[in-house]
Write a protein that holds these residues in place. Sequence first.
Motif, PDB file in Angstrom:
ATOM      1  N   VAL A 229      48.220  30.048  44.335  1.00  0.00           N
ATOM      2  CA  VAL A 229      47.964  31.337  45.225  1.00  0.00           C
ATOM      3  C   VAL A 229      48.411  32.391  44.448  1.00  0.00           C
ATOM      4  O   VAL A 229      49.274  32.414  43.550  1.00  0.00           O
ATOM      5  CB  VAL A 229      48.632  31.317  46.702  1.00  0.00           C
ATOM      6  CG1 VAL A 229      48.031  30.098  47.305  1.00  0.00           C
ATOM      7  CG2 VAL A 229      50.117  31.364  46.491  1.00  0.00           C
ATOM      8  N   ILE A 230      47.830  33.881  44.934  1.00  0.00           N
ATOM      9  CA  ILE A 230      48.351  34.855  44.482  1.00  0.00           C
ATOM     10  C   ILE A 230      49.715  35.433  45.288  1.00  0.00           C
ATOM     11  O   ILE A 230      49.370  35.622  46.700  1.00  0.00           O
ATOM     12  CB  ILE A 230      47.427  35.928  44.229  1.00  0.00           C
ATOM     13  CG1 ILE A 230      46.739  35.495  42.700  1.00  0.00           C
ATOM     14  CG2 ILE A 230      48.070  37.251  43.915  1.00  0.00           C
ATOM     15  CD1 ILE A 230      45.549  36.687  42.512  1.00  0.00           C
ATOM     16  N   GLU A 231      50.755  35.720  44.665  1.00  0.00           N
ATOM     17  CA  GLU A 231      51.919  36.225  45.681  1.00  0.00           C
ATOM     18  C   GLU A 231      52.371  37.474  44.721  1.00  0.00           C
ATOM     19  O   GLU A 231      52.937  37.353  43.713  1.00  0.00           O
ATOM     20  CB  GLU A 231      53.059  35.224  45.998  1.00  0.00           C
ATOM     21  CG  GLU A 231      54.123  35.783  46.594  1.00  0.00           C
ATOM     22  CD  GLU A 231      55.273  34.774  46.596  1.00  0.00           C
ATOM     23  OE1 GLU A 231      56.059  34.697  45.715  1.00  0.00           O
ATOM     24  OE2 GLU A 231      55.594  34.204  47.689  1.00  0.00           O
ATOM     25  N   ARG A 232      52.288  38.584  45.486  1.00  0.00           N
ATOM     26  CA  ARG A 232      52.574  39.792  45.027  1.00  0.00           C
ATOM     27  C   ARG A 232      51.914  40.110  43.587  1.00  0.00           C
ATOM     28  O   ARG A 232      50.806  40.195  43.593  1.00  0.00           O
ATOM     29  CB  ARG A 232      54.211  40.158  44.787  1.00  0.00           C
ATOM     30  CG  ARG A 232      54.919  40.069  45.897  1.00  0.00           C
ATOM     31  CD  ARG A 232      56.440  40.354  45.909  1.00  0.00           C
ATOM     32  NE  ARG A 232      57.081  40.513  47.246  1.00  0.00           N
ATOM     33  CZ  ARG A 232      58.399  40.418  47.483  1.00  0.00           C
ATOM     34  NH1 ARG A 232      59.087  40.859  46.439  1.00  0.00           N
ATOM     35  NH2 ARG A 232      58.749  40.504  48.692  1.00  0.00           N
ATOM     36  N   HIS A 233      52.723  40.076  42.385  1.00  0.00           N
ATOM     37  CA  HIS A 233      51.951  40.278  41.242  1.00  0.00           C
ATOM     38  C   HIS A 233      51.749  38.961  40.336  1.00  0.00           C
ATOM     39  O   HIS A 233      51.181  39.057  39.349  1.00  0.00           O
ATOM     40  CB  HIS A 233      52.946  41.109  40.269  1.00  0.00           C
ATOM     41  CG  HIS A 233      53.102  42.423  40.886  1.00  0.00           C
ATOM     42  ND1 HIS A 233      52.144  43.505  41.131  1.00  0.00           N
ATOM     43  CD2 HIS A 233      54.199  42.959  41.670  1.00  0.00           C
ATOM     44  CE1 HIS A 233      52.701  44.534  41.770  1.00  0.00           C
ATOM     45  NE2 HIS A 233      53.833  44.438  41.983  1.00  0.00           N
TER      46      HIS A 233
ATOM     47  N   ARG B  89      46.313  47.619  42.413  1.00  0.00           N
ATOM     48  CA  ARG B  89      47.718  47.766  42.632  1.00  0.00           C
ATOM     49  C   ARG B  89      48.453  46.717  42.042  1.00  0.00           C
ATOM     50  O   ARG B  89      49.590  46.892  41.704  1.00  0.00           O
ATOM     51  CB  ARG B  89      47.818  47.799  44.270  1.00  0.00           C
ATOM     52  CG  ARG B  89      47.458  49.148  44.789  1.00  0.00           C
ATOM     53  CD  ARG B  89      47.884  49.422  46.184  1.00  0.00           C
ATOM     54  NE  ARG B  89      47.699  48.088  46.911  1.00  0.00           N
ATOM     55  CZ  ARG B  89      46.692  47.985  47.718  1.00  0.00           C
ATOM     56  NH1 ARG B  89      45.789  49.190  47.710  1.00  0.00           N
ATOM     57  NH2 ARG B  89      46.360  46.890  48.458  1.00  0.00           N
ATOM     58  N   MET B  90      47.837  45.460  42.080  1.00  0.00           N
ATOM     59  CA  MET B  90      48.665  44.184  41.673  1.00  0.00           C
ATOM     60  C   MET B  90      48.911  43.996  40.240  1.00  0.00           C
ATOM     61  O   MET B  90      49.920  43.594  39.657  1.00  0.00           O
ATOM     62  CB  MET B  90      48.072  42.935  42.174  1.00  0.00           C
ATOM     63  CG  MET B  90      48.845  41.508  42.009  1.00  0.00           C
ATOM     64  SD  MET B  90      47.704  40.371  42.654  1.00  0.00           S
ATOM     65  CE  MET B  90      46.353  40.462  41.467  1.00  0.00           C
ATOM     66  N   LEU B  91      47.674  44.459  39.584  1.00  0.00           N
ATOM     67  CA  LEU B  91      48.120  44.241  38.143  1.00  0.00           C
ATOM     68  C   LEU B  91      48.808  45.324  37.358  1.00  0.00           C
ATOM     69  O   LEU B  91      49.288  44.801  36.207  1.00  0.00           O
ATOM     70  CB  LEU B  91      46.427  44.333  37.533  1.00  0.00           C
ATOM     71  CG  LEU B  91      45.564  43.312  38.109  1.00  0.00           C
ATOM     72  CD1 LEU B  91      44.079  43.534  37.441  1.00  0.00           C
ATOM     73  CD2 LEU B  91      46.000  41.919  37.132  1.00  0.00           C
ATOM     74  N   GLY B  92      48.812  46.441  37.806  1.00  0.00           N
ATOM     75  CA  GLY B  92      49.989  47.459  37.330  1.00  0.00           C
ATOM     76  C   GLY B  92      49.451  48.076  36.212  1.00  0.00           C
ATOM     77  O   GLY B  92      47.838  48.178  35.822  1.00  0.00           O
ATOM     78  N   ASP B  93      50.337  48.844  35.439  1.00  0.00           N
ATOM     79  CA  ASP B  93      49.752  49.629  34.218  1.00  0.00           C
ATOM     80  C   ASP B  93      49.372  48.687  32.991  1.00  0.00           C
ATOM     81  O   ASP B  93      49.790  47.536  32.882  1.00  0.00           O
ATOM     82  CB  ASP B  93      50.940  50.309  33.753  1.00  0.00           C
ATOM     83  CG  ASP B  93      51.291  51.388  34.672  1.00  0.00           C
ATOM     84  OD1 ASP B  93      50.516  51.759  35.738  1.00  0.00           O
ATOM     85  OD2 ASP B  93      52.390  51.691  34.766  1.00  0.00           O
TER      86      ASP B  93
ATOM     87  N   SER C  24      43.047  44.600  28.724  1.00  0.00           N
ATOM     88  CA  SER C  24      42.358  45.689  29.211  1.00  0.00           C
ATOM     89  C   SER C  24      41.445  45.600  30.314  1.00  0.00           C
ATOM     90  O   SER C  24      40.843  44.517  30.664  1.00  0.00           O
ATOM     91  CB  SER C  24      41.611  46.522  27.924  1.00  0.00           C
ATOM     92  OG  SER C  24      40.390  45.540  27.823  1.00  0.00           O
ATOM     93  N   ALA C  25      41.517  46.690  31.158  1.00  0.00           N
ATOM     94  CA  ALA C  25      40.587  46.685  32.385  1.00  0.00           C
ATOM     95  C   ALA C  25      39.167  46.382  32.148  1.00  0.00           C
ATOM     96  O   ALA C  25      38.306  45.591  32.904  1.00  0.00           O
ATOM     97  CB  ALA C  25      40.922  48.087  33.135  1.00  0.00           C
TER      98      ALA C  25
END
Length: 277
Positions: free
Chosen positions: A125-129, A175-179, A192-193
């Motif tokens: 599962v995904i939890e936070r980041h 938001r989850m993936l960050g910079d 990269s995005a």
Amino acid sequence: MSDRPPARARGRPRAEPASDTAGVRIKALDRGLALLERVAEEGAATLKVLAAASDMAPSTAHRVLETLRCRGLVDFDAAAQTWSIGVEAFCIGHAYARRSDYLEAGRQAMRDLTDQTGETSNIAVIERHDVVHVSQVETRAPIRAFLPPGTRGLPQASGIGKALLAHMPPERAERMLGDQPWPRFTANTITSASELHAALDGIRRRGWAVDDEERHPGMRCIAAPIFNVFEEAIAGLSVSGPTARIDDAAIEPLGDAVHAAAARVTAHIGGRRPSSG
């Protein structure tokens, strides 16, 4: 020699054979449940509509509906003169959901997938980041992926992570993936995005994702999402193994197998795959 009668299956009357269900249904109950299903399908409907759809006389349908209403299974709107599903029907359905969550249903799916493919199966599962692995069934092969429960990883470098990102609202994913740039673990890691968006488009089209040596050199992972009743991707199911066994020719057949297994888990918990994906 004992004079006691032979043991019977639990939950059945003494005189009823365990393997025979023909002729044991109660017709009135059967018709009542069929009418309840019709109410659920219609959303809100008049007695006339429900009686016609259920092939019942209106007087009979009304008696059945009143019985269901007394048990809280349906509601009646006097102003609109319509019948709709009641809160007790939700409570009964929720009891099934408590029994059949994705981990319980997924455990058997993982065993079947490992037997079918010969590779280690995982649920995460995904939890936070992070992607967090919550269950695993290991292959007996000497070279295998080992991701015990609690193992964490970045979603953009994970088969399950990308499978879940593909069906996540874009703003939540950002938001989850960050910079950017994201960490590079191997020559194949997505950093990269634009590269990630192209990968996610492909995942949505075919229904499964690939971690192609993006986190660990020499290892591949094929993953597909599990959906809940709200069409949300709540977990991912995968198989992982070395590229020596999961070569280019094996990717698509494994993708189809994992996608089918994840779809069975989705169906078992009452989930629905989004109509757009």
